[in-house]
Design a protein around this motif. Structure first.
Motif, PDB file in Angstrom:
ATOM      1  N   TRP A  71       0.839  -1.203   0.000  1.00 32.31           N
ATOM      2  CA  TRP A  71       0.000   0.000   0.000  1.00 32.31           C
ATOM      3  C   TRP A  71       0.875   1.256   0.000  1.00 32.31           C
ATOM      4  O   TRP A  71       0.583   2.235  -0.697  1.00 32.31           O
ATOM      5  CB  TRP A  71      -0.923  -0.030   1.213  1.00 32.31           C
ATOM      6  CG  TRP A  71      -1.787   1.168   1.360  1.00 32.31           C
ATOM      7  CD1 TRP A  71      -2.986   1.404   0.749  1.00 32.31           C
ATOM      8  CD2 TRP A  71      -1.530   2.314   2.182  1.00 32.31           C
ATOM      9  NE1 TRP A  71      -3.476   2.627   1.131  1.00 32.31           N
ATOM     10  CE2 TRP A  71      -2.609   3.202   2.015  1.00 32.31           C
ATOM     11  CE3 TRP A  71      -0.494   2.671   3.039  1.00 32.31           C
ATOM     12  CZ2 TRP A  71      -2.670   4.421   2.673  1.00 32.31           C
ATOM     13  CZ3 TRP A  71      -0.554   3.886   3.697  1.00 32.31           C
ATOM     14  CH2 TRP A  71      -1.639   4.756   3.510  1.00 32.31           C
ATOM     15  N   LEU A  72       1.967   1.217   0.746  1.00 35.68           N
ATOM     16  CA  LEU A  72       2.869   2.366   0.809  1.00 35.68           C
ATOM     17  C   LEU A  72       3.498   2.679  -0.551  1.00 35.68           C
ATOM     18  O   LEU A  72       3.842   3.829  -0.825  1.00 35.68           O
ATOM     19  CB  LEU A  72       3.978   2.136   1.838  1.00 35.68           C
ATOM     20  CG  LEU A  72       3.548   2.192   3.299  1.00 35.68           C
ATOM     21  CD1 LEU A  72       4.665   1.685   4.196  1.00 35.68           C
ATOM     22  CD2 LEU A  72       3.119   3.589   3.703  1.00 35.68           C
ATOM     23  N   ARG A  73       3.652   1.681  -1.409  1.00 36.91           N
ATOM     24  CA  ARG A  73       4.233   1.904  -2.753  1.00 36.91           C
ATOM     25  C   ARG A  73       3.484   3.001  -3.501  1.00 36.91           C
ATOM     26  O   ARG A  73       4.091   3.768  -4.241  1.00 36.91           O
ATOM     27  CB  ARG A  73       4.197   0.619  -3.579  1.00 36.91           C
ATOM     28  CG  ARG A  73       5.183  -0.433  -3.161  1.00 36.91           C
ATOM     29  CD  ARG A  73       5.024  -1.708  -3.998  1.00 36.91           C
ATOM     30  NE  ARG A  73       5.195  -1.504  -5.420  1.00 36.91           N
ATOM     31  CZ  ARG A  73       6.361  -1.484  -6.054  1.00 36.91           C
ATOM     32  NH1 ARG A  73       7.480  -1.646  -5.378  1.00 36.91           N
ATOM     33  NH2 ARG A  73       6.415  -1.307  -7.368  1.00 36.91           N
ATOM     34  N   THR A  74       2.178   3.077  -3.321  1.00 36.87           N
ATOM     35  CA  THR A  74       1.397   4.087  -4.035  1.00 36.87           C
ATOM     36  C   THR A  74       0.953   5.241  -3.147  1.00 36.87           C
ATOM     37  O   THR A  74       0.699   6.334  -3.651  1.00 36.87           O
ATOM     38  CB  THR A  74       0.139   3.473  -4.687  1.00 36.87           C
ATOM     39  OG1 THR A  74      -0.662   2.861  -3.675  1.00 36.87           O
ATOM     40  CG2 THR A  74       0.516   2.451  -5.747  1.00 36.87           C
ATOM     41  N   GLN A  75       0.855   5.027  -1.841  1.00 37.91           N
ATOM     42  CA  GLN A  75       0.282   6.049  -0.970  1.00 37.91           C
ATOM     43  C   GLN A  75       1.311   6.855  -0.176  1.00 37.91           C
ATOM     44  O   GLN A  75       1.004   7.955   0.284  1.00 37.91           O
ATOM     45  CB  GLN A  75      -0.729   5.415  -0.007  1.00 37.91           C
ATOM     46  CG  GLN A  75      -1.905   4.803  -0.718  1.00 37.91           C
ATOM     47  CD  GLN A  75      -2.666   5.811  -1.558  1.00 37.91           C
ATOM     48  OE1 GLN A  75      -2.878   6.937  -1.154  1.00 37.91           O
ATOM     49  NE2 GLN A  75      -3.061   5.401  -2.755  1.00 37.91           N
ATOM     50  N   GLN A  76       2.504   6.327   0.009  1.00 38.81           N
ATOM     51  CA  GLN A  76       3.573   7.062   0.696  1.00 38.81           C
ATOM     52  C   GLN A  76       4.909   6.478   0.234  1.00 38.81           C
ATOM     53  O   GLN A  76       5.678   5.956   1.030  1.00 38.81           O
ATOM     54  CB  GLN A  76       3.413   6.944   2.218  1.00 38.81           C
ATOM     55  CG  GLN A  76       4.221   7.961   3.003  1.00 38.81           C
ATOM     56  CD  GLN A  76       3.704   9.372   2.865  1.00 38.81           C
ATOM     57  OE1 GLN A  76       2.523   9.640   2.987  1.00 38.81           O
ATOM     58  NE2 GLN A  76       4.588  10.304   2.590  1.00 38.81           N
ATOM     59  N   PRO A  77       5.206   6.557  -1.070  1.00 38.24           N
ATOM     60  CA  PRO A  77       6.365   5.858  -1.615  1.00 38.24           C
ATOM     61  C   PRO A  77       7.704   6.314  -1.058  1.00 38.24           C
ATOM     62  O   PRO A  77       8.658   5.534  -1.038  1.00 38.24           O
ATOM     63  CB  PRO A  77       6.264   6.097  -3.124  1.00 38.24           C
ATOM     64  CG  PRO A  77       5.361   7.266  -3.282  1.00 38.24           C
ATOM     65  CD  PRO A  77       4.437   7.246  -2.100  1.00 38.24           C
ATOM     66  N   ASP A  78       7.793   7.544  -0.597  1.00 34.49           N
ATOM     67  CA  ASP A  78       9.066   7.994  -0.036  1.00 34.49           C
ATOM     68  C   ASP A  78       9.447   7.211   1.212  1.00 34.49           C
ATOM     69  O   ASP A  78      10.614   7.132   1.577  1.00 34.49           O
ATOM     70  CB  ASP A  78       9.022   9.496   0.272  1.00 34.49           C
ATOM     71  CG  ASP A  78       7.908   9.863   1.217  1.00 34.49           C
ATOM     72  OD1 ASP A  78       6.732   9.614   0.871  1.00 34.49           O
ATOM     73  OD2 ASP A  78       8.196  10.401   2.309  1.00 34.49           O
TER      74      ASP A  78
END
Length: 168
Positions: A71-78
């Motif tokens: 999920w972080l790949r698209t929603q909080q990639p940094d």
């Protein structure tokens, strides 16, 4: 705030027990801050710690963490870039098959403000909108014509292919 709801949906999609029993997947915000530039753009960003508590988790913990990292790949990639600090977690081992898993995710959402009149406007004539995250990991289908892959190089290291995913 859109990200807590989006994360809940992503976890519930992989673990339907949390859709059937949503109180077992608690989420709350701590240590939030609002940052604004004070310039002509009237928007702001809010940064906060999203606490995620998955209670009585009976799957493999690595599956739950995979769901969050994906999920972080698209929603909080940094947050998942090389050499970043990552995010802290705690696990309460209830028995050999049951865990309470707590994660603390440092999130950010950008809110823009546009002067408008009419329906949907805030008092004073403003429309505020949470902006989608800038995509850092494009899917192969979204790379575009003529471009077949994306590679990055960091500090003189060998290039690494980031899109399309070479392991897919």
């Amino acid at each position: 705030m859109k990200k807590p709801g989006l994360l809940r949906a992503a976890i519930a999609a992989l673990y339907p027990a949390y859709a059937r029993d949503p109180h077992k997947l608690a989420m709350w915000v701590e240590r939030g801050t609002v940052r604004a530039t004070g310039g002509r753009q009237r928007g702001f960003a809010w940064e906060y710690q999203l606490i995620v508590l998955a209670e009585d988790f009976t799957g493999k913990p690595e599956g739950l963490f995979f769901a969050v990292v994906d999920w972080l790949r698209t929603q909080q990639p940094d947050l998942i870039q090389p050499n970043t600090q990552g995010f802290p977690f705690e696990v309460d081992v209830i028995d050999d098959k049951t865990f309470d898993v707590k994660m603390t995710l440092p999130l950010r959402e950008v809110v823009t403000a546009t002067p408008v009149a009419g329906v949907g406007a805030l008092p004073g004539g403003w429309q505020v909108e949470v902006q989608p995250e800038v995509e850092l990991f494009p899917d192969a289908a979204e790379i575009g014509p003529g471009l077949t892959s994306i590679w990055v190089r960091s500090n003189g290291d060998a290039p690494v292919q980031v899109a399309p995913d070479p392991e897919a």
